[in-house]
Scaffold this motif. Structure first.
Motif, PDB file in Angstrom:
ATOM      1  N   ALA A 125       0.828  -1.204   0.000  1.00  0.00           N
ATOM      2  CA  ALA A 125       0.000   0.000   0.000  1.00  0.00           C
ATOM      3  C   ALA A 125       0.865   1.258   0.000  1.00  0.00           C
ATOM      4  O   ALA A 125       0.582   2.222  -0.732  1.00  0.00           O
ATOM      5  N   ALA A 298     -17.195  -6.415  -2.129  1.00  0.00           N
ATOM      6  CA  ALA A 298     -15.749  -6.194  -2.040  1.00  0.00           C
ATOM      7  C   ALA A 298     -15.387  -4.793  -2.512  1.00  0.00           C
ATOM      8  O   ALA A 298     -14.531  -4.121  -1.917  1.00  0.00           O
ATOM      9  N   LEU A 299     -16.036  -4.329  -3.577  1.00  0.00           N
ATOM     10  CA  LEU A 299     -15.742  -3.007  -4.105  1.00  0.00           C
ATOM     11  C   LEU A 299     -16.092  -1.922  -3.091  1.00  0.00           C
ATOM     12  O   LEU A 299     -15.391  -0.909  -2.974  1.00  0.00           O
ATOM     13  N   VAL A 302     -13.140  -1.720  -0.692  1.00  0.00           N
ATOM     14  CA  VAL A 302     -11.963  -1.110  -1.317  1.00  0.00           C
ATOM     15  C   VAL A 302     -12.181   0.391  -1.536  1.00  0.00           C
ATOM     16  O   VAL A 302     -11.262   1.200  -1.348  1.00  0.00           O
ATOM     17  N   GLU A 303     -13.394   0.773  -1.921  1.00  0.00           N
ATOM     18  CA  GLU A 303     -13.685   2.185  -2.160  1.00  0.00           C
ATOM     19  C   GLU A 303     -13.516   3.014  -0.894  1.00  0.00           C
ATOM     20  O   GLU A 303     -13.232   4.218  -0.952  1.00  0.00           O
ATOM     21  N   TYR A 307      -8.718  -3.157   2.545  1.00  0.00           N
ATOM     22  CA  TYR A 307      -8.062  -4.140   1.703  1.00  0.00           C
ATOM     23  C   TYR A 307      -9.091  -5.067   1.072  1.00  0.00           C
ATOM     24  O   TYR A 307     -10.209  -5.214   1.562  1.00  0.00           O
ATOM     25  N   GLN A 308      -8.693  -5.691  -0.044  1.00  0.00           N
ATOM     26  CA  GLN A 308      -9.560  -6.682  -0.671  1.00  0.00           C
ATOM     27  C   GLN A 308      -9.923  -7.743   0.369  1.00  0.00           C
ATOM     28  O   GLN A 308      -9.062  -8.422   0.904  1.00  0.00           O
ATOM     29  N   ARG A 361     -16.077   3.179   7.325  1.00  0.00           N
ATOM     30  CA  ARG A 361     -14.659   3.206   7.708  1.00  0.00           C
ATOM     31  C   ARG A 361     -14.496   4.000   8.976  1.00  0.00           C
ATOM     32  O   ARG A 361     -14.964   5.140   9.082  1.00  0.00           O
TER      33      ARG A 361
END
Length: 363
Positions: A125, A298-299, A302-303, A307-308, A361
């Motif tokens: 990253a 999953a997207l 990530v957005e 992490y995936q 998040r």
């Protein structure tokens, strides 16, 4: 009288160097033979270079095209500060690259942020963050990375061992947005041959022989065993699998991206800060085929900068759609959690959060 020096035969191009030049030219749409075709204001291409054989060979091969006037070639050396003396290694690498004619050459020092994905994920990253920033600051159109066919085979095998899905088994793509990998059809021993042919002195990272890392054990133990038992072409077969699955994964990702844009509702704080929450309509998610539904979930992670997520974490998030048992949260890697709005919270049925699967998040 003509001097003997004028009759010296031209040095024959090493075939592996020629092969590597053709790979770079093909991916960048350049010419590797024939007349020079200089252009006005040639675009800048950066090489991400650690100083190891793969990336140093890539830098030297790509520098050839700068002499033809088709592109400008620079480099970025990322110092992860993971080993004692890393700053000196980075400085020596930068000096070698300048000696090859690359310009500009930058050294970017990064601090790793551990968000639960392990040291390798943190280093990756940080590295891509530094490369992104360098490309943006220098207005580069492409960043080249030195991954080889051997790296691709290792990635596929690691994905199989983890029980990963199509995207993981597809490995690394030759080109994705800013990044390009010309050497995915080149073996690691060929990059060493290029270094020898061009009188390059690569740095050999001691971490690449440290069997504390799973990838190193795959490289040193697992793949040689498979080659002995299944035949010497096992690495090429794994890389071919990645190429085939990559086409399938690209299509599924494209379809999932369209569904994500259709049903996702990004939420930003009132002060105009970055998006910290994504809400997905639960009914719309249930109607998606499983392959697309999992990709949309999953997207969302990530957005938000996570992490995936693993298949297990995605399955736990998907289970929230059943409205049975816990409403979450389900913790995903990278400080992102998923939960559903529960009726017990008293949200009205026409309220903004009702019927939504929410990804958030934390600070």
């Amino acid at each position: 009288m003509t001097s003997a020096a004028n009759h010296q035969p031209r040095r024959r191009l090493d075939p592996t160097v020629g092969k590597a030049r053709a790979m770079v030219a093909s991916l960048l749409g350049l010419t590797s033979t024939g007349k020079y075709r200089p252009v006005d204001n040639p675009p800048l291409v950066l090489v991400g270079c650690s100083g190891g054989p793969d990336s140093l060979a890539l830098a030297a091969v790509t520098a050839f095209f700068a002499t033809r006037g088709e592109i400008r070639v620079g480099a970025v050396v990322v110092d992860h500060q993971m080993q004692e003396g890393s700053a000196e290694v980075a400085a020596r690498t930068a000096a070698k690259l300048r000696g090859l004619g690359l310009d500009p050459v930058q050294v970017r020092t990064v601090d790793l942020k551990h968000d639960g994905g392990g040291p390798e994920a943190a280093a990756r990253a940080a590295r891509f963050g530094a490369l992104d920033a360098a490309a943006r600051d220098l207005d580069a159109q492409t960043v080249l990375l030195g991954h080889t066919l051997d790296d691709q085979a290792e990635s596929v095998l690691l994905g199989l061992a983890r029980g990963s899905g199509t995207r993981s088994l597809a490995g690394m793509r030759p080109r994705r947005e800013l990044y390009a990998r010309p050497f995915l059809g080149l073996r690691r021993d060929e990059t060493l041959a290029i270094c020898e042919a061009l009188d390059l002195d690569p740095w050999h990272d001691p971490a690449n022989s440290d069997d504390a890392y799973l990838r190193v054990r795959v490289r040193q133990n697992v793949l040689p065993f498979l080659a002995a038992e299944l035949g010497p072409g096992v690495r090429e077969s794994l890389a071919r699998t990645a190429m085939i699955l990559g086409q399938d994964a690209d299509l599924l990702d494209e379809l999932a991206g369209a569904e994500y844009r259709r049903i996702a509702e990004p939420v930003a704080p009132g002060d105009g800060g970055p998006v910290h929450e994504i809400r997905l309509d639960a009914d719309a998610l249930r109607l998606l085929p499983p392959a697309l539904r999992m990709r949309v979930l999953a997207l969302s992670v990530v957005e938000l900068g996570g992490y995936q997520p693993s298949q297990e974490r995605l399955a736990s998030a998907q289970a929230l759609l059943e409205r049975k048992g816990s409403a979450g949260p389900v913790q995903m890697a990278g400080k992102v959690s998923a939960y559903r709005i529960s009726r017990s919270l008293g949200v009205p049925q026409d309220g903004a959060g009702y019927g939504k699967l929410v990804f958030r998040r934390s600070a």
